[in-house]
Design an enzyme around this catalytic site. Structure first.
Site, PDB file in Angstrom:
ATOM      1  N   GLY A  21       0.084  11.571  -0.968  1.00 19.47           N
ATOM      2  CA  GLY A  21      -1.316  11.971  -1.040  1.00 19.47           C
ATOM      3  C   GLY A  21      -1.932  11.941  -2.424  1.00 19.47           C
ATOM      4  O   GLY A  21      -2.922  12.629  -2.678  1.00 19.47           O
ATOM      5  N   HIS A  33      -5.294  -0.992   0.591  1.00 17.76           N
ATOM      6  CA  HIS A  33      -4.025  -1.712   0.751  1.00 17.76           C
ATOM      7  C   HIS A  33      -3.517  -2.093  -0.639  1.00 17.76           C
ATOM      8  O   HIS A  33      -4.292  -2.597  -1.464  1.00 17.76           O
ATOM      9  CB  HIS A  33      -4.230  -2.972   1.604  1.00 17.76           C
ATOM     10  CG  HIS A  33      -2.948  -3.663   1.906  1.00 17.76           C
ATOM     11  ND1 HIS A  33      -2.070  -3.206   2.868  1.00 17.76           N
ATOM     12  CD2 HIS A  33      -2.366  -4.750   1.353  1.00 17.76           C
ATOM     13  CE1 HIS A  33      -1.009  -3.991   2.893  1.00 17.76           C
ATOM     14  NE2 HIS A  33      -1.162  -4.937   1.985  1.00 17.76           N
TER      15      HIS A  33
HETATM   16  C1  GRF Z   1      -0.989   3.636  -1.599  1.00 18.23           C
HETATM   17  O1  GRF Z   1      -0.335   2.725  -2.441  1.00 18.23           O
HETATM   18  C2  GRF Z   1      -1.840   2.920  -0.600  1.00 18.23           C
HETATM   19  O2  GRF Z   1      -2.326   1.710  -1.052  1.00 18.23           O
HETATM   20  C3  GRF Z   1      -0.882   2.679   0.523  1.00 18.23           C
HETATM   21  O3  GRF Z   1      -0.082   3.832   0.570  1.00 18.23           O
HETATM   22  C4  GRF Z   1       0.005   4.398  -0.730  1.00 18.23           C
HETATM   23  C5  GRF Z   1      -0.317   5.854  -0.632  1.00 18.23           C
HETATM   24  O4  GRF Z   1       0.005   6.536  -1.804  1.00 18.23           O
HETATM   25  N1  GRF Z   1      -1.578   2.326   1.718  1.00 18.23           N
HETATM   26  P1  GRF Z   1      -0.358   8.057  -1.981  1.00 18.23           P
HETATM   27  O5  GRF Z   1       0.236   8.825  -0.815  1.00 18.23           O
HETATM   28  O6  GRF Z   1      -1.852   8.161  -1.995  1.00 18.23           O
HETATM   29  O7  GRF Z   1       0.255   8.462  -3.278  1.00 18.23           O
END
Ligand code: GRF
Length: 196
Positions: free
Chosen positions: A18, A110
Site C-alpha cells: 500500500g 501498471h
Molecule cells: C505497484 O508497483 C503497482 O504498479 C503494482 O503493484 C505495486 C503496488 O505497490 N500494480 P504498493 O502496494 O503500492 O507498494
C-alpha cells in the site's frame, strides 16, 4: 459523480503493502474537493489496511463470492458515495458490473510500459523479472483506465526510467516505485479534474 455533494470520493483498491495508497491518501488529505473515502482490499492482512487505519480511512474487506458472483459490492460503494475507483496494486480482475457502473472512472497503475509486459500473471516481481530478462533499455509506469481485459484500457499517462546493466528486478522495482509515488496522485487529481 454523486449529485448531493460537491466532494468527489475515491475508493482505493489494493492487495499489498500500500505504498501507493499511502501517497494517494496523503496527497488528498487536505484537498478541498477530493478525498479518499474508502480503502478496499481482498487480503485481510494487507499492509494497506494498517495505512488506512493510521489515516482514519474506512476499510472494506472484499470476499471472492460477492465480488465475482454477487453485486460486486456496488451497494457498499454507493453507500460511501464513491465516484472514482483507483487500483493501486490490486490483483483481482474487476468484474463487468463494476466497470459498467464506473465508466472511465476506474484507474489502474501498471509497473511497466504497456502494452508490453502486461496481462494475466504480469504483476509485481514477475513484470520486473521479465523486463530485465529481455534486456530492455528502459521501463516505466502506465496509468490507464480499466476495461474488461487485464492491463488493456486507454492509457492516461506514462513515465520512463532507464535500465542499466547492473539493474536487478529488485533495483528496477525500487525505481518504478519512485516513479509511481511521484506521479500517481497528481495524475489521479488531473484525471478527476478533466485535465488529462
Ligand atoms: C505497484 O508497483 C503497482 O504498479 C503494482 O503493484 C505495486 C503496488 O505497490 N500494480 P504498493 O502496494 O503500492 O507498494
Amino acid at each position: 459523480m454523486n449529485s448531493s455533494s460537491p466532494i468527489i470520493n475515491i475508493a482505493v483498491f489494493a492487495s499489498g503493502t500500500g505504498s501507493n495508497a499511502q501517497k494517494i491518501i496523503e496527497h488528498f488529505q487536505k484537498h478541498p474537493s477530493i478525498r479518499v473515502a474508502l480503502v478496499a482490499s481482498n487480503k485481510k492482512d494487507a499492509g494497506v489496511l494498517t495505512i488506512a487505519a493510521h489515516h482514519d480511512v474506512p476499510v472494506l474487506i472484499l470476499e471472492k463470492e460477492p465480488f465475482f458472483k454477487g453485486d460486486a459490492y456496488l451497494p457498499v460503494l454507493r453507500q460511501y458515495a464513491i465516484d472514482f475507483i483507483i487500483l493501486a496494486g490490486f490483483l483481482w480482475k474487476i468484474p463487468v458490473p463494476l466497470i459498467t457502473a464506473y465508466p472511465s472512472k476506474i484507474l489502474n497503475i501498471h509497473p511497466a510500459l504497456l502494452p508490453k509486459y502486461g496481462g494475466k500473471g504480469m504483476y509485481g516481481h514477475f513484470v520486473h523479472e521479465a523486463v530485465i530478462a529481455a534486456k530492455e533499455p528502459e521501463s516505466g509506469i502506465t496509468i490507464h483506465f480499466v476495461d474488461e481485459q487485464y492491463d488493456h484500457g486507454n492509457t492516461i499517462f506514462q513515465a520512463k526510467c532507464p535500465i542499466t546493466e547492473t539493474d536487478t528486478p529488485d533495483s528496477l522495482a525500487q525505481k518504478i516505485h519512485l516513479l509511481e509515488h511521484a506521479h500517481f496522485p497528481a495524475v489521479i487529481e488531473n484525471t478527476i479534474n478533466g485535465l488529462l
